[in-house]
Design an enzyme around this catalytic site. Structure first.
Site, PDB file in Angstrom:
ATOM      1  N   SER A   6     -19.521 -32.393 -29.415  1.00  0.00           N
ATOM      2  CA  SER A   6     -20.145 -31.673 -28.515  1.00  0.00           C
ATOM      3  C   SER A   6     -19.117 -30.541 -27.969  1.00  0.00           C
ATOM      4  O   SER A   6     -17.905 -30.495 -27.769  1.00  0.00           O
ATOM      5  CB  SER A   6     -20.068 -32.288 -27.072  1.00  0.00           C
ATOM      6  N   HIS A  31     -22.822 -30.949 -31.929  1.00  0.00           N
ATOM      7  CA  HIS A  31     -23.552 -31.211 -30.925  1.00  0.00           C
ATOM      8  C   HIS A  31     -23.794 -30.393 -29.790  1.00  0.00           C
ATOM      9  O   HIS A  31     -22.878 -29.737 -29.244  1.00  0.00           O
ATOM     10  CB  HIS A  31     -23.148 -32.534 -29.848  1.00  0.00           C
ATOM     11  N   ASP A  33     -25.501 -28.802 -26.405  1.00  0.00           N
ATOM     12  CA  ASP A  33     -25.807 -29.126 -25.203  1.00  0.00           C
ATOM     13  C   ASP A  33     -26.493 -28.170 -24.337  1.00  0.00           C
ATOM     14  O   ASP A  33     -25.804 -27.346 -23.545  1.00  0.00           O
ATOM     15  CB  ASP A  33     -24.503 -29.522 -24.302  1.00  0.00           C
ATOM     16  N   HIS A  66     -29.174 -31.207 -28.067  1.00  0.00           N
ATOM     17  CA  HIS A  66     -29.500 -32.218 -27.107  1.00  0.00           C
ATOM     18  C   HIS A  66     -30.121 -31.294 -26.030  1.00  0.00           C
ATOM     19  O   HIS A  66     -29.266 -30.563 -25.292  1.00  0.00           O
ATOM     20  CB  HIS A  66     -28.206 -32.656 -26.564  1.00  0.00           C
ATOM     21  N   GLY A 145     -24.903 -32.917 -17.411  1.00  0.00           N
ATOM     22  CA  GLY A 145     -24.705 -31.947 -16.641  1.00  0.00           C
ATOM     23  C   GLY A 145     -23.190 -31.476 -16.786  1.00  0.00           C
ATOM     24  O   GLY A 145     -23.099 -30.277 -17.111  1.00  0.00           O
ATOM     25  N   GLY A 147     -19.014 -31.718 -18.990  1.00  0.00           N
ATOM     26  CA  GLY A 147     -18.324 -32.522 -20.141  1.00  0.00           C
ATOM     27  C   GLY A 147     -17.318 -33.259 -19.373  1.00  0.00           C
ATOM     28  O   GLY A 147     -17.199 -32.920 -18.008  1.00  0.00           O
ATOM     29  N   GLY A 148     -16.621 -34.103 -19.802  1.00  0.00           N
ATOM     30  CA  GLY A 148     -15.298 -34.525 -19.051  1.00  0.00           C
ATOM     31  C   GLY A 148     -15.323 -35.527 -18.031  1.00  0.00           C
ATOM     32  O   GLY A 148     -14.505 -35.738 -17.242  1.00  0.00           O
ATOM     33  N   ASP A 178     -23.828 -40.961 -25.592  1.00  0.00           N
ATOM     34  CA  ASP A 178     -23.311 -39.380 -25.111  1.00  0.00           C
ATOM     35  C   ASP A 178     -22.670 -39.659 -23.682  1.00  0.00           C
ATOM     36  O   ASP A 178     -23.297 -39.880 -22.890  1.00  0.00           O
ATOM     37  CB  ASP A 178     -24.276 -38.486 -25.023  1.00  0.00           C
ATOM     38  N   GLY A 180     -18.169 -39.247 -22.012  1.00  0.00           N
ATOM     39  CA  GLY A 180     -17.017 -39.998 -21.796  1.00  0.00           C
ATOM     40  C   GLY A 180     -16.457 -40.958 -22.792  1.00  0.00           C
ATOM     41  O   GLY A 180     -15.693 -41.850 -22.577  1.00  0.00           O
ATOM     42  N   GLY A 200     -16.914 -34.907 -26.515  1.00  0.00           N
ATOM     43  CA  GLY A 200     -16.549 -33.752 -26.359  1.00  0.00           C
ATOM     44  C   GLY A 200     -15.476 -33.400 -26.017  1.00  0.00           C
ATOM     45  O   GLY A 200     -14.414 -33.284 -27.004  1.00  0.00           O
TER      46      GLY A 200
HETATM   47  C1  DX5 Z   1     -23.216 -34.226 -20.841  1.00  0.00           C
HETATM   48  C2  DX5 Z   1     -23.363 -33.765 -22.240  1.00  0.00           C
HETATM   49  C3  DX5 Z   1     -22.359 -34.542 -23.175  1.00  0.00           C
HETATM   50  C4  DX5 Z   1     -20.977 -34.179 -23.017  1.00  0.00           C
HETATM   51  C5  DX5 Z   1     -19.978 -34.672 -23.618  1.00  0.00           C
HETATM   52  O1  DX5 Z   1     -24.370 -33.736 -19.998  1.00  0.00           O
HETATM   53  O2  DX5 Z   1     -24.714 -34.185 -22.799  1.00  0.00           O
HETATM   54  O3  DX5 Z   1     -22.698 -33.792 -24.569  1.00  0.00           O
HETATM   55  O4  DX5 Z   1     -20.601 -32.791 -22.600  1.00  0.00           O
HETATM   56  O5  DX5 Z   1     -18.685 -34.485 -23.345  1.00  0.00           O
HETATM   57  P1  DX5 Z   1     -17.597 -35.439 -22.879  1.00  0.00           P
HETATM   58  O6  DX5 Z   1     -17.198 -36.306 -24.266  1.00  0.00           O
HETATM   59  O7  DX5 Z   1     -16.388 -34.551 -22.609  1.00  0.00           O
HETATM   60  O8  DX5 Z   1     -18.272 -36.460 -21.811  1.00  0.00           O
HETATM   61 ZN    ZN Z   2     -25.022 -33.949 -24.925  1.00  0.00          ZN
END
Ligand code: DX5
Ligand code: ZN
Length: 221
Positions: A6, A31, A33, A66, A145, A147-148, A178, A180, A200
């Site tokens: 991501s 990916h 988002d 996505h 919503g 990342g992280g 998808d 964490g 991500g």
């Molecule tokens: C959340 C996104 C994910 C996310 C992945 O809404 O769909 O793709 O950003 O990032 P990490 O791996 O940091 O959770």
């Molecule tokens: Zn995603």
């Protein structure tokens, strides 16, 4: 298992270098988002379209789109024209289920594989009728919503349920997970039957992206 990186949190000033590093690191997909500020609070729609177009120009690695948007139709044509590997729509974006079926058909007709994603509060049961037509089922392991965020362990049974159902019904959709995912959580999703892990921050924040992707893929018993 494949890794879809991501690029949600990639800063504009490092974007090209980061995409290049990810290509060298052999990510299986980019990916993308797409957020509209309505389905989720954040609006990433302009930046993600720009990133997807840039990657399409400079890389041979496939796109994994996505769509976290309320009105899927508004975003579909611009992403279909990029011929991504997958376009994944959210089950919760469709109040009208006929519209959902039409959208699945439209994406497939354009020669793009189609996925449905479910938020943490949506049960696998709700999408069972559609699984026969799908190429991918995406289990969100965080609230969409940002990342992280922290991986929600309670989502693991959904991955198992999707895996068992595909075996029982002899279906060939992939299971994508998808949110964490890092070196601690990836083994669990893999054991439950995940085919594609979206990662991500664990990759974007790592200095050595190639090593991180290799470590994520190497199964430690
Ligand atoms: C959340 C996104 C994910 C996310 C992945 O809404 O769909 O793709 O950003 O990032 P990490 O791996 O940091 O959770
Ligand atoms: Zn995603």
């Amino acid at each position: 298992m494949e890794i879809s990186t991501s690029i949600l949190s990639v800063k504009k000033e490092n974007a090209i270098q980061t995409f290049y590093n990810l290509e060298i690191a052999k990510t299986d997909y980019f990916h993308i988002d797409v957020m509209d500020g309505k389905f989720v609070a954040q609006d990433t729609s302009n930046l993600m379209l720009e990133y997807a177009q840039t990657i399409k120009h400079i890389s041979n690695i496939p796109l994994d789109i996505h769509l976290m948007v309320e009105n899927v139709e508004n975003y579909l044509n611009e992403y279909l024209s990029l011929m991504p590997a997958y376009i994944t729509i959210h089950y919760e974006s469709f109040k009208n289920k006929t519209k959902l079926e039409e959208t699945i058909r439209k994406i497939k007709q354009e020669g793009v594989k189609v996925g449905i994603s479910i938020k943490p509060s949506t049960k696998v049961e709700e999408i069972k009728n559609y699984l026969h037509y799908l190429n991918l089922a995406l289990v969100m392991t965080v609230e969409p919503g940002y990342g992280g965020q922290k991986f929600i362990e309670e989502m693991l049974p959904k991955i198992q349920e999707l895996k068992l159902y595909s075996e029982k019904e002899e279906l060939d959709y992939y299971i994508e997970v998808d949110g964490g995912i890092n070196l601690d959580t990836i083994q669990k999703v893999r054991e439950c039957g995940c085919d594609i892990a979206v990662v991500g921050s664990a990759i974007i924040n790592s200095e050595d992206k190639k090593k991180m992707i290799q470590d994520l893929k190497s199964y430690k018993v």
